[in-house]
Design a protein around this motif. Structure first.
Motif, PDB file in Angstrom:
ATOM      1  N   ALA A 316       0.825  -1.208   0.000  1.00 28.67           N
ATOM      2  CA  ALA A 316       0.000   0.000   0.000  1.00 28.67           C
ATOM      3  C   ALA A 316       0.857   1.255   0.000  1.00 28.67           C
ATOM      4  CB  ALA A 316      -0.925   0.001   1.216  1.00 28.67           C
ATOM      5  N   LEU A 317       2.016   1.210   0.682  1.00 29.05           N
ATOM      6  CA  LEU A 317       2.889   2.381   0.741  1.00 29.05           C
ATOM      7  C   LEU A 317       3.498   2.717  -0.615  1.00 29.05           C
ATOM      8  CD1 LEU A 317       4.754   1.913   4.161  1.00 29.05           C
ATOM      9  CD2 LEU A 317       2.691   3.224   3.647  1.00 29.05           C
ATOM     10  N   ILE A 318       3.540   1.740  -1.532  1.00 29.33           N
ATOM     11  CA  ILE A 318       3.992   2.054  -2.898  1.00 29.33           C
ATOM     12  C   ILE A 318       3.086   3.116  -3.501  1.00 29.33           C
ATOM     13  CG2 ILE A 318       4.336   1.162  -5.233  1.00 29.33           C
ATOM     14  CD1 ILE A 318       4.981  -1.541  -4.049  1.00 29.33           C
ATOM     15  N   GLY A 319       1.772   2.945  -3.287  1.00 29.34           N
ATOM     16  CA  GLY A 319       0.820   3.921  -3.822  1.00 29.34           C
ATOM     17  C   GLY A 319       0.973   5.284  -3.188  1.00 29.34           C
ATOM     18  N   ALA A 329      -5.895   6.754  -5.552  1.00 25.20           N
ATOM     19  CA  ALA A 329      -6.934   5.777  -5.880  1.00 25.20           C
ATOM     20  C   ALA A 329      -6.414   4.358  -5.705  1.00 25.20           C
ATOM     21  CB  ALA A 329      -7.421   5.988  -7.312  1.00 25.20           C
ATOM     22  N   ALA A 330      -5.156   4.134  -6.082  1.00 27.59           N
ATOM     23  CA  ALA A 330      -4.566   2.795  -5.958  1.00 27.59           C
ATOM     24  C   ALA A 330      -4.512   2.353  -4.501  1.00 27.59           C
ATOM     25  CB  ALA A 330      -3.166   2.784  -6.572  1.00 27.59           C
ATOM     26  N   VAL A 331      -4.165   3.271  -3.595  1.00 21.98           N
ATOM     27  CA  VAL A 331      -4.112   2.937  -2.169  1.00 21.98           C
ATOM     28  C   VAL A 331      -5.484   2.531  -1.657  1.00 21.98           C
ATOM     29  CG1 VAL A 331      -3.680   3.850   0.146  1.00 21.98           C
ATOM     30  CG2 VAL A 331      -2.125   4.410  -1.712  1.00 21.98           C
ATOM     31  N   LEU A 332      -6.508   3.292  -2.019  1.00 29.32           N
ATOM     32  CA  LEU A 332      -7.862   2.987  -1.561  1.00 29.32           C
ATOM     33  C   LEU A 332      -8.329   1.634  -2.087  1.00 29.32           C
ATOM     34  CD1 LEU A 332      -9.628   6.459  -1.919  1.00 29.32           C
ATOM     35  CD2 LEU A 332      -8.847   5.351   0.177  1.00 29.32           C
ATOM     36  N   VAL A 333      -8.087   1.369  -3.372  1.00 33.25           N
ATOM     37  CA  VAL A 333      -8.504   0.086  -3.958  1.00 33.25           C
ATOM     38  C   VAL A 333      -7.774  -1.065  -3.277  1.00 33.25           C
ATOM     39  CG1 VAL A 333      -8.433  -1.332  -6.048  1.00 33.25           C
ATOM     40  CG2 VAL A 333      -9.142   1.053  -6.197  1.00 33.25           C
ATOM     41  N   TYR A 334      -6.454  -0.939  -3.167  1.00 29.68           N
ATOM     42  CA  TYR A 334      -5.661  -2.032  -2.603  1.00 29.68           C
ATOM     43  C   TYR A 334      -6.058  -2.321  -1.159  1.00 29.68           C
ATOM     44  CZ  TYR A 334      -1.789  -4.917  -1.133  1.00 29.68           C
ATOM     45  OH  TYR A 334      -1.058  -5.956  -0.641  1.00 29.68           O
ATOM     46  N   MET A 335      -6.135  -1.279  -0.340  1.00 24.92           N
ATOM     47  CA  MET A 335      -6.429  -1.489   1.076  1.00 24.92           C
ATOM     48  C   MET A 335      -7.852  -1.999   1.283  1.00 24.92           C
ATOM     49  SD  MET A 335      -3.799  -1.159   2.899  1.00 24.92           S
ATOM     50  CE  MET A 335      -4.655  -1.322   4.467  1.00 24.92           C
ATOM     51  N   THR A 336      -8.806  -1.541   0.483  1.00 26.09           N
ATOM     52  CA  THR A 336     -10.178  -2.021   0.642  1.00 26.09           C
ATOM     53  C   THR A 336     -10.271  -3.509   0.333  1.00 26.09           C
ATOM     54  OG1 THR A 336     -11.067   0.154   0.072  1.00 26.09           O
ATOM     55  CG2 THR A 336     -12.564  -1.712  -0.094  1.00 26.09           C
ATOM     56  N   LEU A 337      -9.700  -3.920  -0.793  1.00 26.12           N
ATOM     57  CA  LEU A 337      -9.714  -5.338  -1.143  1.00 26.12           C
ATOM     58  C   LEU A 337      -8.950  -6.162  -0.107  1.00 26.12           C
ATOM     59  CD1 LEU A 337      -9.126  -5.084  -5.007  1.00 26.12           C
ATOM     60  CD2 LEU A 337     -11.254  -5.675  -3.836  1.00 26.12           C
ATOM     61  N   GLN A 400      -2.878  -2.275  -9.306  1.00 29.71           N
ATOM     62  CA  GLN A 400      -3.091  -0.831  -9.239  1.00 29.71           C
ATOM     63  C   GLN A 400      -1.896  -0.120  -8.589  1.00 29.71           C
ATOM     64  OE1 GLN A 400      -5.859   1.123 -10.339  1.00 29.71           O
ATOM     65  NE2 GLN A 400      -6.246  -0.771 -11.461  1.00 29.71           N
ATOM     66  N   VAL A 401      -1.406  -0.649  -7.459  1.00 24.39           N
ATOM     67  CA  VAL A 401      -0.285   0.029  -6.790  1.00 24.39           C
ATOM     68  C   VAL A 401       1.004  -0.129  -7.602  1.00 24.39           C
ATOM     69  CG1 VAL A 401      -1.269  -0.084  -4.475  1.00 24.39           C
ATOM     70  CG2 VAL A 401       0.139  -1.967  -5.278  1.00 24.39           C
ATOM     71  N   PHE A 402       1.175  -1.246  -8.300  1.00 25.56           N
ATOM     72  CA  PHE A 402       2.351  -1.408  -9.149  1.00 25.56           C
ATOM     73  C   PHE A 402       2.333  -0.407 -10.304  1.00 25.56           C
ATOM     74  CE2 PHE A 402       3.471  -6.132  -8.116  1.00 25.56           C
ATOM     75  CZ  PHE A 402       3.916  -5.715  -6.874  1.00 25.56           C
TER      76      PHE A 402
END
Length: 483
Positions: A316-319, A329-337, A400-402
């Motif tokens: 998540a910190l990558i985002g 947006a990538a952080v929100l998607v990743y952490m929610t999933l 997404q974060v990548f």
């Protein structure tokens, strides 16, 4: 009138605070006899807070941010919500409600059903919402301490367990150190910028003192998110704390802490991204590798999942390191999933009992598919999602974060993430191997129905057929990242 308008803007937190105070009064009168009722009411209050939070998405001023509780020393307001923080808060409250919902069976079996438990979950969630909505470092600190103090008590909630008491003590001592770092960093920032408001900090010129303060603040917030090298408390607390508390710690406070770190860096220190991007990249890389290699050495399921959470925070910190425009947006998607899958996985694995005692070794999962095929299949989907194995939903979050990291020229960090993903398969597949290949051991106890429901629902949400879930999440997160 201004005060009433401010309360209206902070209505989710006002709802939780009001219920918490009323619940304390009811608990003092009724005692542990009404703990079941309070648990239901607390879950309802958290659901209401989540609904009210997502309803604020429709507010005309939400896209630009809504400020409240302004004063002469904080003209921009102590409280501010944006679409980004509304999204994180809504998910936080919903997950806290689900964690509370599935805790009933465990609390009864372990004779831990006391009226303080749902109230502590409520106040911890209130603190999470306060810190996400903070527009000032002082409000941020109050929110963090409200969440942390409740969490310390929750970790040690099983008073007859030495491990639980040890977990609470370690969490408290190390948490106090992190709070000291955060306060010291805040004082440095105040001294070199002349204010503690986010807008004042963002407008201040870069100085050595500001950078030193920023480093201390990042250290304090990284502790709350259990990012390496500030992760040392996580495996011990996860191992010692009661199972439903661990399920709560690994979901609602986790997304709140990561969302807070992103919000503070994006808003207060966004103009100074060159001062913190590489620092955060190093923390992300360390978290991914420490989590991946640390879990390989464990046989305790709780400790494996603890190191897994450290590694996933790194992703998540990558985002966050990619910056607000590319990574929010990538952080929100990743952490929610991630937290949805983790809630089901923690709930399912940690709710399995044999002879009245909770299982904790990988060997305790042997042959689970033959004893509880539905639970085993649900856990398989959730493990694949957390591991980022396609086509499970977690793969799309990791993608997404990548992509955010590559777009921000952080290719080295993405490569570290890819390496950590491959290493993590070692311990994720150990769980799968035990459940599906190993011969079954002694019969497991009947699983609580509420846990079965949570595992089923979360597994369905992670199932690759339901791509509409991912698409809706992507669209909502993309809108939220613009706030």
């Amino acid at each position: 009138m201004d005060f009433l308008a401010d309360i209206n803007n902070a209505v989710p937190e006002a709802t939780l605070a009001g219920f918490g105070l009323i619940g304390l009064l009811l608990g003092a009168i009724g005692g542990d006899r009404i703990s079941g009722l309070l648990r239901i009411l607390a879950a309802a209050a958290l659901v209401a807070a989540s609904v009210l939070t997502f309803y604020q998405f429709q507010h005309p001023g939400a896209a630009d941010g809504i400020s409240a509780f302004a004063s002469p020393i904080a003209p921009d307001g102590l409280y501010r919500v944006t679409l980004f923080t509304l999204f994180a808060k809504g998910v936080t409250y919903a997950l806290a409600a689900l964690a509370l919902f599935m805790s009933g069976g465990f609390l009864k079996t372990a004779q831990m059903e006391r009226y303080e438990y749902p109230l502590l979950i409520t106040f911890a969630s209130l603190g999470a919402g306060m810190m996400l909505s903070a527009n000032d470092l002082m409000t941020l600190y109050v929110g963090i301490e409200t969440m942390s103090l409740s969490s310390y008590v929750l970790a040690a909630f099983r008073r007859d367990s030495i491990k639980s008491a040890e977990a609470g003590l370690k969490y408290f001592v190390l948490g106090a150190l992190a709070s000291g770092l955060l306060l010291y960093g805040s004082s440095l920032i105040y001294g070199f910028t002349g204010g503690t408001g986010y807008s004042v900090i963002a407008a201040a010129p870069v100085s050595i003192g500001l950078i030193f303060g920023l480093v201390f603040v990042i250290c304090g917030l990284a502790f709350k998110a259990s990012a390496a090298p500030f992760h040392i408390w996580t495996p011990d607390v996860y191992e010692g704390a009661p199972a439903p508390v661990v399920a709560f710690f690994s979901t609602a406070p986790k997304i709140a802490a990561v969302g807070l770190l992103g919000h503070v860096l994006f808003v207060a220190f966004g103009p100074h991204i060159s001062s913190w991007q590489q620092i955060l990249g190093i923390i992300a890389a360390a978290s991914m590798l420490v989590g991946a290699f640390g879990a390989l050495l464990q046989n305790s399921i709780k400790r494996i999942l603890a190191y897994s959470s450290i590694s996933n925070v790194g992703f998540a910190l990558i985002g966050i390191a990619a910056g607000a425009e590319k990574g929010a947006a990538a952080v929100l998607v990743y952490m929610t999933l991630y937290v949805i899958a983790t809630l089901g996985m923690f709930g399912g694995v940690l709710a399995l009992r044999r002879g009245g005692k909770a299982i904790d070794s990988i060997s305790d999962l042997n042959g689970l598919v033959k004893q509880k095929p539905g639970m085993a299949l649900g856990l398989l989907v959730l493990i694949f999602s957390v591991a980022g194995i396609p086509p499970a939903a977690g793969f799309w979050g990791k993608l997404q974060v990548f992509q955010a990291g590559i777009s921000a020229d952080l290719l080295w960090l993405v490569l570290v993430g890819a390496l950590a993903s491959v290493i993590s398969l070692g311990y994720y597949l150990r769980l799968v191997w035990a459940m599906f290949i190993k011969p079954p051991g002694e019969a497991l106890d009947k699983t609580d129905a509420s846990v079965g429901i949570i595992v089923f629902v979360t597994a369905i949400l992670m199932f690759p057929v339901l791509t509409i879930t991912i698409q809706m999440l992507l669209e909502t997160a993309a809108r939220a990242s613009g706030g």
